[in-house]
Design a protein around this motif. Sequence first.
Motif, PDB file in Angstrom:
ATOM      1  N   SER A   1       0.838  -1.203   0.000  1.00 52.94           N
ATOM      2  CA  SER A   1       0.000   0.000   0.000  1.00 52.94           C
ATOM      3  C   SER A   1       0.869   1.248   0.000  1.00 52.94           C
ATOM      4  O   SER A   1       2.037   1.222   0.417  1.00 52.94           O
ATOM      5  N   LEU A   2       0.273   2.328  -0.482  1.00 54.84           N
ATOM      6  CA  LEU A   2       0.903   3.645  -0.462  1.00 54.84           C
ATOM      7  C   LEU A   2       0.135   4.516   0.509  1.00 54.84           C
ATOM      8  O   LEU A   2      -1.070   4.748   0.347  1.00 54.84           O
ATOM      9  N   ASN A   3       0.816   4.971   1.539  1.00 62.69           N
ATOM     10  CA  ASN A   3       0.214   5.860   2.515  1.00 62.69           C
ATOM     11  C   ASN A   3       0.630   7.301   2.201  1.00 62.69           C
ATOM     12  O   ASN A   3       1.318   7.551   1.208  1.00 62.69           O
ATOM     13  N   LYS A   4       0.269   8.229   3.044  1.00 63.78           N
ATOM     14  CA  LYS A   4       0.554   9.629   2.752  1.00 63.78           C
ATOM     15  C   LYS A   4       2.047   9.895   2.644  1.00 63.78           C
ATOM     16  O   LYS A   4       2.503  10.584   1.723  1.00 63.78           O
ATOM     17  N   ASN A   5       2.824   9.337   3.575  1.00 61.78           N
ATOM     18  CA  ASN A   5       4.256   9.639   3.632  1.00 61.78           C
ATOM     19  C   ASN A   5       5.146   8.408   3.525  1.00 61.78           C
ATOM     20  O   ASN A   5       6.357   8.501   3.755  1.00 61.78           O
ATOM     21  N   SER A   6       4.562   7.257   3.182  1.00 60.89           N
ATOM     22  CA  SER A   6       5.369   6.036   3.181  1.00 60.89           C
ATOM     23  C   SER A   6       4.697   4.937   2.368  1.00 60.89           C
ATOM     24  O   SER A   6       3.506   5.022   2.032  1.00 60.89           O
ATOM     25  N   PHE A   7       5.491   3.908   2.058  1.00 57.54           N
ATOM     26  CA  PHE A   7       4.982   2.681   1.464  1.00 57.54           C
ATOM     27  C   PHE A   7       4.997   1.589   2.531  1.00 57.54           C
ATOM     28  O   PHE A   7       5.881   1.565   3.399  1.00 57.54           O
ATOM     29  N   GLU A   8       4.053   0.669   2.443  1.00 56.73           N
ATOM     30  CA  GLU A   8       4.116  -0.561   3.231  1.00 56.73           C
ATOM     31  C   GLU A   8       4.414  -1.707   2.281  1.00 56.73           C
ATOM     32  O   GLU A   8       3.735  -1.876   1.260  1.00 56.73           O
ATOM     33  N   THR A   9       5.459  -2.481   2.573  1.00 56.23           N
ATOM     34  CA  THR A   9       5.842  -3.587   1.709  1.00 56.23           C
ATOM     35  C   THR A   9       4.973  -4.811   1.986  1.00 56.23           C
ATOM     36  O   THR A   9       4.261  -4.878   2.997  1.00 56.23           O
ATOM     37  N   MET A  10       5.050  -5.780   1.091  1.00 56.66           N
ATOM     38  CA  MET A  10       4.313  -7.032   1.269  1.00 56.66           C
ATOM     39  C   MET A  10       4.746  -7.769   2.538  1.00 56.66           C
ATOM     40  O   MET A  10       3.989  -8.552   3.098  1.00 56.66           O
ATOM     41  N   THR A  11       5.970  -7.524   2.971  1.00 60.90           N
ATOM     42  CA  THR A  11       6.466  -8.171   4.183  1.00 60.90           C
ATOM     43  C   THR A  11       6.213  -7.332   5.434  1.00 60.90           C
ATOM     44  O   THR A  11       6.696  -7.645   6.513  1.00 60.90           O
ATOM     45  N   GLY A  12       5.444  -6.244   5.282  1.00 64.32           N
ATOM     46  CA  GLY A  12       5.030  -5.465   6.426  1.00 64.32           C
ATOM     47  C   GLY A  12       5.971  -4.376   6.893  1.00 64.32           C
ATOM     48  O   GLY A  12       5.783  -3.809   7.973  1.00 64.32           O
ATOM     49  N   LYS A  13       6.959  -4.038   6.097  1.00 60.88           N
ATOM     50  CA  LYS A  13       7.892  -2.970   6.485  1.00 60.88           C
ATOM     51  C   LYS A  13       7.405  -1.625   5.954  1.00 60.88           C
ATOM     52  O   LYS A  13       6.813  -1.555   4.871  1.00 60.88           O
ATOM     53  N   GLU A  14       7.681  -0.591   6.710  1.00 61.11           N
ATOM     54  CA  GLU A  14       7.298   0.762   6.305  1.00 61.11           C
ATOM     55  C   GLU A  14       8.522   1.514   5.797  1.00 61.11           C
ATOM     56  O   GLU A  14       9.553   1.571   6.465  1.00 61.11           O
ATOM     57  N   ILE A  15       8.403   2.083   4.592  1.00 60.31           N
ATOM     58  CA  ILE A  15       9.527   2.788   3.971  1.00 60.31           C
ATOM     59  C   ILE A  15       9.124   4.236   3.738  1.00 60.31           C
ATOM     60  O   ILE A  15       8.138   4.513   3.052  1.00 60.31           O
ATOM     61  N   PRO A  16       9.874   5.180   4.299  1.00 57.95           N
ATOM     62  CA  PRO A  16       9.489   6.599   4.181  1.00 57.95           C
ATOM     63  C   PRO A  16       9.712   7.160   2.782  1.00 57.95           C
ATOM     64  O   PRO A  16      10.621   6.743   2.066  1.00 57.95           O
ATOM     65  N   ILE A  17       8.872   8.095   2.410  1.00 57.81           N
ATOM     66  CA  ILE A  17       9.013   8.830   1.153  1.00 57.81           C
ATOM     67  C   ILE A  17       9.554  10.214   1.477  1.00 57.81           C
ATOM     68  O   ILE A  17       9.080  10.880   2.403  1.00 57.81           O
ATOM     69  N   SER A  18      10.543  10.644   0.737  1.00 58.52           N
ATOM     70  CA  SER A  18      11.099  11.978   0.935  1.00 58.52           C
ATOM     71  C   SER A  18      10.014  13.037   0.742  1.00 58.52           C
ATOM     72  O   SER A  18       9.218  12.954  -0.205  1.00 58.52           O
ATOM     73  N   ARG A  19       9.974  14.014   1.631  1.00 53.92           N
ATOM     74  CA  ARG A  19       8.964  15.061   1.537  1.00 53.92           C
ATOM     75  C   ARG A  19       9.049  15.788   0.196  1.00 53.92           C
ATOM     76  O   ARG A  19       8.032  16.160  -0.396  1.00 53.92           O
ATOM     77  N   ASN A  20      10.255  15.964  -0.310  1.00 50.01           N
ATOM     78  CA  ASN A  20      10.436  16.664  -1.586  1.00 50.01           C
ATOM     79  C   ASN A  20       9.954  15.847  -2.786  1.00 50.01           C
ATOM     80  O   ASN A  20       9.743  16.408  -3.867  1.00 50.01           O
ATOM     81  N   LEU A  21       9.812  14.535  -2.582  1.00 48.59           N
ATOM     82  CA  LEU A  21       9.429  13.671  -3.699  1.00 48.59           C
ATOM     83  C   LEU A  21       7.987  13.174  -3.605  1.00 48.59           C
ATOM     84  O   LEU A  21       7.548  12.395  -4.454  1.00 48.59           O
ATOM     85  N   LEU A  22       7.244  13.615  -2.594  1.00 51.15           N
ATOM     86  CA  LEU A  22       5.901  13.073  -2.347  1.00 51.15           C
ATOM     87  C   LEU A  22       5.001  13.120  -3.587  1.00 51.15           C
ATOM     88  O   LEU A  22       4.427  12.111  -3.987  1.00 51.15           O
ATOM     89  N   THR A  23       4.871  14.281  -4.171  1.00 54.67           N
ATOM     90  CA  THR A  23       3.966  14.429  -5.319  1.00 54.67           C
ATOM     91  C   THR A  23       4.414  13.569  -6.495  1.00 54.67           C
ATOM     92  O   THR A  23       3.599  12.849  -7.106  1.00 54.67           O
ATOM     93  N   GLU A  24       5.716  13.619  -6.795  1.00 59.94           N
ATOM     94  CA  GLU A  24       6.242  12.841  -7.920  1.00 59.94           C
ATOM     95  C   GLU A  24       6.085  11.345  -7.692  1.00 59.94           C
ATOM     96  O   GLU A  24       5.690  10.599  -8.597  1.00 59.94           O
ATOM     97  N   VAL A  25       6.373  10.881  -6.481  1.00 58.01           N
ATOM     98  CA  VAL A  25       6.268   9.456  -6.164  1.00 58.01           C
ATOM     99  C   VAL A  25       4.823   8.983  -6.268  1.00 58.01           C
ATOM    100  O   VAL A  25       4.533   7.932  -6.850  1.00 58.01           O
ATOM    101  N   HIS A  26       3.889   9.747  -5.709  1.00 56.32           N
ATOM    102  CA  HIS A  26       2.467   9.385  -5.790  1.00 56.32           C
ATOM    103  C   HIS A  26       2.019   9.281  -7.243  1.00 56.32           C
ATOM    104  O   HIS A  26       1.317   8.341  -7.627  1.00 56.32           O
ATOM    105  N   THR A  27       2.430  10.254  -8.055  1.00 52.88           N
ATOM    106  CA  THR A  27       2.044  10.247  -9.470  1.00 52.88           C
ATOM    107  C   THR A  27       2.619   9.031 -10.192  1.00 52.88           C
ATOM    108  O   THR A  27       1.906   8.342 -10.935  1.00 52.88           O
ATOM    109  N   GLN A  28       3.900   8.754  -9.983  1.00 52.47           N
ATOM    110  CA  GLN A  28       4.543   7.637 -10.673  1.00 52.47           C
ATOM    111  C   GLN A  28       3.957   6.300 -10.228  1.00 52.47           C
ATOM    112  O   GLN A  28       3.801   5.383 -11.045  1.00 52.47           O
ATOM    113  N   TYR A  29       3.627   6.191  -8.961  1.00 55.71           N
ATOM    114  CA  TYR A  29       3.060   4.930  -8.477  1.00 55.71           C
ATOM    115  C   TYR A  29       1.660   4.700  -9.057  1.00 55.71           C
ATOM    116  O   TYR A  29       1.335   3.587  -9.476  1.00 55.71           O
ATOM    117  N   VAL A  30       0.853   5.740  -9.102  1.00 55.76           N
ATOM    118  CA  VAL A  30      -0.479   5.615  -9.689  1.00 55.76           C
ATOM    119  C   VAL A  30      -0.378   5.247 -11.170  1.00 55.76           C
ATOM    120  O   VAL A  30      -1.116   4.391 -11.672  1.00 55.76           O
TER     121      VAL A  30
END
Length: 240
Positions: free
Chosen positions: A202-231
């Motif tokens: 899943s993609l949360n507001k500020n992070s991704f959750e992996t299939m193995t349950g780990k949370e990975i932070p998204i850089s604040r400067n890249l939030l918009t770009e990352v959300h767009t690319q993931y969608v």
Amino acid sequence: MKLAICDDNKNQLHSIAQMLERYVTPEGEKVRYDLYGNALDLVSNLSSGRYDALLMDILMPGLNGIEAARDIRQINEDIPILFLTSSPEFAVDSYRVHAFDYLMKPVDEAELFKGLNRIFAIKKELVSHMLTIQNAKELHVISLSQLEYVEINNRTLLFHLIDGETKALRGKLSDYEENLLSQPNFLKIHRSYVINMDHMKSLNKNSFETMTGKEIPISRNLLTEVHTQYVNYLHSAIRQ
């Protein structure tokens, strides 16, 4: 590319060897090869990764080609086996041991070269989906499809795999970024993280959750770009 050729007929073996001396890969490279006069010797000397493909006669005394292929599949499930046969009646048996193809004897040079070109193309495609990581003391080859994400922590690179294993070595993320980001499913979401979008739950507001349950932070400067690319990636995956 290195091949093993197995045929109990010395004339046939010599003829194929001569053809291979004239063969070059699509990238202009010569192939190396070893010759075997019986299947037992081939199986005994086979080790995973030693050969890129096998050219093997079916009708041989003692251990025949089909029987040898069954033994080979216990050692290496993926190595391409190109059977040589004087009769098409063995075609069904050859596919039961997951043969790459079979050529009728006497072997036609043009057909042999076509078969080798196909093997080379498949091998090249597989290599493009592998990642070799190494330092002065270690070398690992990782399938990109098994890689969940990569992180850098205090100059240590951590390659997290979907089975829970982690490969760690000293290095810089930039050493592997170009290779990783050339794949459509990899995305850099932080200066310290590159993820495989195939394995994100899943993609949360500020992070991704992996299939193995780990949370990975998204850089604040890249939030918009990352959300767009993931969608966009998800839409692309749905269309396929």
